[in-house]
Design an enzyme around this catalytic site. Structure first.
Site, short mmCIF file in Angstrom:
data_model
loop_
_atom_site.label_atom_id
_atom_site.label_comp_id
_atom_site.label_asym_id
_atom_site.label_seq_id
_atom_site.Cartn_x
_atom_site.Cartn_y
_atom_site.Cartn_z
N HIS A 431 -5.26 0.04 -54.16
CA HIS A 431 -5.09 0.58 -55.51
C HIS A 431 -6.03 -0.07 -56.52
O HIS A 431 -6.68 0.60 -57.33
CB HIS A 431 -3.63 0.40 -55.97
CG HIS A 431 -3.43 0.71 -57.41
ND1 HIS A 431 -3.42 -0.25 -58.40
CD2 HIS A 431 -3.29 1.90 -58.05
CE1 HIS A 431 -3.27 0.33 -59.57
NE2 HIS A 431 -3.17 1.62 -59.39
N ARG A 521 -35.47 -9.07 -41.44
CA ARG A 521 -35.44 -10.32 -40.69
C ARG A 521 -34.10 -10.46 -39.97
O ARG A 521 -33.06 -10.54 -40.60
CB ARG A 521 -35.66 -11.51 -41.62
CG ARG A 521 -37.01 -11.51 -42.31
CD ARG A 521 -37.22 -12.78 -43.14
NE ARG A 521 -36.29 -12.85 -44.27
CZ ARG A 521 -35.29 -13.72 -44.37
NH1 ARG A 521 -35.05 -14.58 -43.38
NH2 ARG A 521 -34.51 -13.74 -45.43
N GLY A 711 -48.42 -11.70 -43.15
CA GLY A 711 -47.47 -12.68 -43.67
C GLY A 711 -48.23 -13.66 -44.54
O GLY A 711 -48.77 -14.65 -44.05
N SER A 712 -48.27 -13.37 -45.84
CA SER A 712 -49.11 -14.18 -46.73
C SER A 712 -48.61 -15.61 -46.86
O SER A 712 -49.39 -16.52 -47.16
CB SER A 712 -49.20 -13.52 -48.12
OG SER A 712 -47.91 -13.38 -48.70
N ASN A 713 -47.33 -15.85 -46.61
CA ASN A 713 -46.80 -17.21 -46.73
C ASN A 713 -47.46 -18.14 -45.69
O ASN A 713 -48.05 -19.17 -46.03
CB ASN A 713 -45.28 -17.22 -46.54
CG ASN A 713 -44.56 -16.40 -47.57
OD1 ASN A 713 -45.17 -15.90 -48.51
ND2 ASN A 713 -43.26 -16.26 -47.42
N CYS A 761 -46.01 -8.22 -45.97
CA CYS A 761 -44.58 -8.45 -46.20
C CYS A 761 -44.32 -9.85 -46.75
O CYS A 761 -43.18 -10.26 -46.87
CB CYS A 761 -43.77 -8.23 -44.92
SG CYS A 761 -44.24 -9.32 -43.55
#
Length: 810
Positions: A431, A521, A711-713, A761
């Site tokens: 409810h 991921r 994956g630029s990191n 990404c």
């Protein structure tokens, strides 16, 4: 005798709402048109609204009721509301049912017995003439009486249903929704009662209740009578089914969550001459064994989903517009049949403007006091007001946060003035949840301990903006609300995708103007829902007693621990894929580092300590290695299930941290052994481009993979030789460095040269819009962004494209 005040379901349709009310009209519509195509609906009849008016005429009730309701009532004064309600009900309860009407009701009761036998038990339910419409649900406003099995009890229950039209909650609900108190008549349903007290029951929505996502069916289920779900006494099991893949023939549950279901409502007595079901029901404890398993089989979930889609399709065709539905179901423990016992158009999301995207976001973090099921996606702040009983409602002040064990329909006048609502008990169809959605008030239900850990006047923040789990923070936290007109969002020349790890957030993001998921991921699902090391799933004998007990508890609803892993991982990924279906969803195979694996249940047994796990035993190196190969097999089995059994062929798989071409070939061979062969069932396999060697050898990598996601990191880390987890050299970590940008450009051009997909990404385009523009200029196919960056980056790209010079050298 001429039939005057009775209409059977077979003679009723939606056009009869003024005569039989919403509940009866919907039952008749389904009995006539959906029962013939396999949707089980119990038979019964309506005592029409004309009978209601006949009783009021016969007993001269109109004038005294008009005086009470139109002259004496102060509707927003709780004391006045309760006082007038009591007087109205007393008038109705003292009324006489005209003899000819009583005879007609009992004659038709006898006719229903000829269909179902002398042991027939009845459900007697109110059906207001404004009820179950798209404008208002009237959820819980009027009464229902169950287990009726005598003539006397039937007539008494009928009169009580009529009297419930003047419950305080019902009077206030009419006022709030602009209905005239005396022009909402009550018809009454008399139907075969489904013996769910001996089986299960629940509620279904043909839409996600919190986000309005229309591609799923949402089912809640518990043991016994459904009142426990509505009242919020228990936390039910919940299930999602994906409509498009079900229609395509893939019979799989999309997602499930096991509730505690600790109580089961049954009948306390035979009730032969009684009429008040609330006085003759009781809750009994559910055994631990029953609590530990799901109360519906997958086949039953899919049957309910099939019923739901047939009902939604029928109503949508009938009304000429897509019509999400709110449905009640019950399984009969005597005949084993699952019945649909009510359906109505959904009244919250179907009335929203779908072109306006409203997002709430916390701008601060704080201490979480407790959590529960998030209702809606809003945030609210205020002072706590603990409500122990109805007397406490008088103390409630507008703008406070209502905190209670559960709520009832009588509380609706107060609930509409709350900044937020919190309950100890309840699931997403109780409810408190239903009313808070209608009112647009954020709510968190099923916290278990809110009334114990929160204090009167305590300042708190109620956040439903962080997924299915709602968080209650100590103190007043700052938050922002963004409203975007999706009509004004321009289409970009490249694909804009989003990074998404948490399945619980997936449906709340479906309104974002994205072209798919660029990075899903699986580590989040493993760490949050599975919680155990994949090798511990395969070798539980190597765990200590405490670890074994934890794993046993997590997997208790499944036949094997491997089934628990594969089902949980596959349903998590499928939920993310469903949110963008049929657009692509790129799923990265696990990329835990050894120190992260070690934190999982059993991880200490299977992991060795590394000095620098960031560039250690991770990604592709693990998949064929003897120490993890069996774990990777489980991952592959889950992904094969997602694509082949569940039907999400929009899922593209991606291999992370693949150092060498030979390593890539070995991984692909291993995947093929486990049923994931590149090209079969249109399977695409990408590779992360995050190591300089991926760029340097991109022509060779292109021979074995279908695409690249930058994956630029990690690419920044390895290009600049900077440990991205080291605070000491953090100042040297910059994705905008010319060397990093050149690496990205080489990767994009290399992919183009080999006719392979290229996307990014990593974090860079989310943090730096100028990098997003640079990527557009060099011809990358897609940019995958964090969800909270999507709209900002799109708007920035629109602006930057109008400038003559690119912000970065191309």
């Amino acid at each position: 005798m001429e039939k005057r005040y009775i209409k059977w379901f077979e003679d009723i349709s939606l056009k009869d709402i003024p005569e039989v009310g919403g509940k009866n009209a919907n039952l008749g519509e389904m009995y006539q048109h959906l029962k013939p195509i396999g949707v089980n609906v119990p038979n019964g009849f309506a005592i029409t609204s004309e009978a209601y008016q006949y009783i009021f005429d016969f007993n001269n009730l109109w004038k005294p009721l008009e005086k009470l309701l139109h002259h004496d009532l102060v509707v927003d004064d709780i004391n006045s509301l309760q006082k007038i309600s009591k007087k109205c009900k007393k008038l109705v309860n003292a009324a006489t049912i005209p003899p000819d009407l009583a005879d007609e009701i009992l004659d038709n009761y006898a006719k229903l017995k000829t269909q179902y036998g002398e042991k027939l038990r009845l459900a007697v339910r109110s059906s207001a003439t404004a009820e179950d419409s798209k404008e208002a649900s009237f959820a819980g406003q009027n009464e229902t009486y169950l287990n009726i099995s005598s003539k006397k009890a039937l007539l008494m229950a009928y009169k009580q249903c009529i009297a419930s039209n003047f419950e305080a909650r019902s009077i206030h609900y009419k006022h709030a929704n602009h209905f005239d108190y005396l022009k909402v008549f009550v018809s009454v349903v008399v139907m075969k009662m489904v013996r769910s007290d001996k089986a299960t029951s629940g509620v279904i929505f043909s839409i996600d209740t919190e986000t309005g996502f229309e591609d799923v069916v949402f089912i809640s289920a518990a043991y016994g009578l459904g009142e426990n779900i509505v009242q919020g006494v228990i936390e039910p099991d919940t299930f999602y089914v994906h409509k498009p893949t079900l229609e395509a023939g893939h019979r799989c549950v999309l997602k499930r969550r096991r509730g505690k279901k600790e109580k089961k409502m049954i009948f306390a007595a035979k009730n032969n001459n009684k009429f008040s079901s609330s006085k003759y029901t009781k809750n009994i404890d559910v055994t631990q064994k029953e609590q530990n398993r799901f109360c519906l089989s997958d086949d039953e979930v899919l049957l309910l989903a099939d019923y739901t889609m047939k009902i939604e399709h029928h109503y949508s065709n009938l009304l000429g517009v897509n019509t999400p539905m709110d449905i009640e179901w019950a399984k009969d423990g005597l005949d084993g049949i699952i019945y649909i016992v009510q359906a109505r158009p959904e009244t919250v999301h179907s009335n929203k403007d779908k072109l306006i995207l409203e997002t709430y976001k916390l701008k601060q973090t704080g201490t979480i006091v407790t959590t529960g099921n998030a209702i809606g996606t809003k945030i609210g702040t205020g002072s706590v007001r603990l409500i122990q009983n109805t007397q406490d409602l008088k103390k409630f002040k507008s703008g406070e946060i209502l905190v209670a064990n559960t709520t009832t329909p009588d509380w609706e006048p107060v609930m509409k003035r709350a900044a937020a609502i919190i309950t100890n008990h309840g699931g997403r169809t109780c409810h408190a949840a239903i009313i808070s959605r209608e009112l647009g008030v954020p709510a968190i239900v099923g916290t278990k301990n809110a009334t114990e850990v929160l204090n009167n006047a305590q300042k708190i923040t109620v956040s439903c903006a962080e997924g299915e789990i709602g968080n209650i923070y100590d103190g007043t936290l700052d938050f922002e609300v963004t409203r975007t007109n999706l009509k004004e969002v321009q289409k970009q020349p490249i694909k804009i995708m989003m990074n998404l790890a948490n399945p619980d957030l997936a449906f709340s993001l479906t309104s974002l103007p994205v072209d798919g998921v660029g990075l899903a991921r699986m580590e989040f699902i493993i760490s949050t829902y599975i919680k155990a090391h994949p090798m511990a799933i395969r070798h539980p004998e190597k765990l200590n007693k405490k670890e074994k007990a934890a794993l046993d508890q997590l997997s208790t609803a499944y036949q094997t621990k491997e089934e628990f892993f594969v089902t949980t991982l596959s349903e998590g990924i499928a939920t993310i894929a469903a949110s963008v279906y049929p657009n692509p969803c790129i799923v990265r195979m696990s990329d835990f580092k050894s120190n992260e694996y070690a934190n999982l249940i059993g991880g200490r047994v299977f992991e060795v300590a590394e000095e620098n796990p960031m560039i250690g035993f991770r990604g592709a190196a693990r998949y064929s290695h003897p120490s993890y190969k069996e774990g990777f097999e489980l991952e592959c089995r889950a992904m094969k299930r997602v694509r082949d059994e569940m039907g999400f062929t929009n899922v593209i798989l991606m291999i992370p941290f693949c150092r060498r071409v030979a390593e890539g070939k070995q991984v692909l061979d291993t995947m093929a052994q486990y049923g994931l062969k590149r090209g079969e069932n249109n399977l695409l396999i990408y590779v992360m481009c995050e190591i300089p060697n991926n760029v340097i050898s991109i022509d060779e990598f292109s021979k074995i993979f279908d695409g690249f996601s930058i994956g630029s990191n990690d690419l920044t880390q390895l290009t600049l030789g900077v440990d991205r987890e080291s605070e000491i050299v953090a100042f040297d970590y910059d994705e905008r460095d010319p060397g990093v940008l050149e690496m990205i450009k080489m990767a994009v051009l290399g992919a183009k040269r080999n006719h392979r997909y290229s996307g990014i990404c990593g974090q860079a385009p989310s943090d730096y819009p100028e990098i997003a523009k640079y990527l557009l200029d060099i011809g990358i196919e897609s940019i995958s962004l964090n969800p909270d960056s999507v709209l900002n980056v799109i708007q920035t790209l629109n602006t930057l494209q109008q400038t003559k010079k690119p912000p970065l050298p191309v």
